[in-house]
Write an enzyme that holds these catalytic residues in place. Structure first.
Site, PDB file in Angstrom:
ATOM      1  N   ALA A  43       0.831  -1.196   0.000  1.00 16.49           N
ATOM      2  CA  ALA A  43       0.000   0.000   0.000  1.00 16.49           C
ATOM      3  C   ALA A  43       0.866   1.246   0.000  1.00 16.49           C
ATOM      4  CB  ALA A  43      -0.920  -0.006   1.222  1.00 16.49           C
ATOM      5  N   GLU A  53      -1.309  -9.579  -1.717  1.00 17.32           N
ATOM      6  CA  GLU A  53      -2.749  -9.834  -1.703  1.00 17.32           C
ATOM      7  C   GLU A  53      -3.329  -9.732  -3.110  1.00 17.32           C
ATOM      8  OE1 GLU A  53      -4.153  -8.327   2.674  1.00 17.32           O
ATOM      9  OE2 GLU A  53      -3.327  -6.820   1.314  1.00 17.32           O
TER      10      GLU A  53
END
Length: 256
Positions: free
Chosen positions: A64, A110
């Site tokens: 992120a 992910e």
């Protein structure tokens, strides 16, 4: 600058490239939106039968955007509804192949786990390091990883934040193929081409059956499989496939 690039480098195969090289493809909210939009476009394009997702030759996605997360509070996170990005990616109906070079960490890992097939370069690294910065995975890592490798192997990496090599990821069945770093994209595109040559309805039914049945009891999952077979029995592609087999020629599937 576009944060996500989309193209069709070969017939029936879409290619999506994450395009924040200076930030190691950090998954900002804007990048995630562009990724979701690109997938939606390919999902609606009947000429596209398989999609390859890559971050380029040096990095897949290093996680992120921590600077952005550092400026985002809990109420703002709730208001933004960031989970919608992951839900959209998980709902992509066509085969998705992740071509992973370099780092696939945090949200990058992910994202790779949302794919149906993962082709990794020999020097690729995977991990969920969120605990190192006072966070936890938020894109399905605490749920997808244990389902893929089991509780104890997953906890080993979730609780330490350690990275794993491509070889270890392959041993844990998180990676489909390991190839030399400079062969990752070409290998993924080759696999995508073979998938694209198969019957599109059958391919979609296979993906749907696997995903829908993954967390269902076996008898319920088998019912999903049987319904898929029943649906395909009435398709033109089924008739063409059998006819082509008997006539010893390549089938011409139309997705009908």
């Amino acid at each position: 600058m576009n944060l996500v690039l989309s193209e069709t480098p070969q017939p029936q195969v879409g290619l999506i490239t994450l395009n924040r090289p200076n930030a190691r493809n950090a998954l900002s909210f804007a990048l995630r939106q562009e990724l979701v939009d690109a997938l939606a476009t390919f999902a609606q394009d009947d000429s596209i039968r398989c999609v390859v997702l890559t971050g380029g030759p040096h990095v897949f996605a290093a996680g992120a955007d921590l600077k952005q997360l550092g400026e985002t509070g809990s109420v703002e996170m709730l208001r933004l509804g960031v989970e919608r990005y992951w839900l959209s990616i998980a709902a992509f109906p066509k085969p998705l192949i992740a071509a992973v070079n370099g780092l696939a960490l945090g949200g990058g890992f992910e994202l790779a786990m949302h794919a149906d097939i993962v082709v990794a370069g020999a020097s690729a690294q995977f991990g969920l390091p969120e605990v190192k910065v006072g966070l936890m995975p938020g894109g399905g890592g605490t749920q997808r990883l244990p389902r893929a490798v089991g509780k104890f192997a997953a906890m080993r990496y979730l609780l330490t934040g350690d990275t794993m090599s491509a070889e270890e990821a392959h041993r844990l069945c998180l990676v489909s193929d390991i190839v030399p770093d400079d062969k990752v994209l070409s290998t993924a595109m080759s696999i995508a081409g073979r998938i694209a040559s198969r019957a599109p309805l059958a391919v979609r039914q296979v993906k749907e059956a696997v995903l829908a049945g993954a967390d269902a009891p076996l008898d319920a999952a088998l019912r999903i499989e049987r319904k898929g077979v029943q649906v395909l029995m009435g398709s033109e592609d089924k008739a063409e496939g059998i006819r082509a087999f008997l006539e010893k020629r390549d089938p011409r599937f139309q997705g009908r």
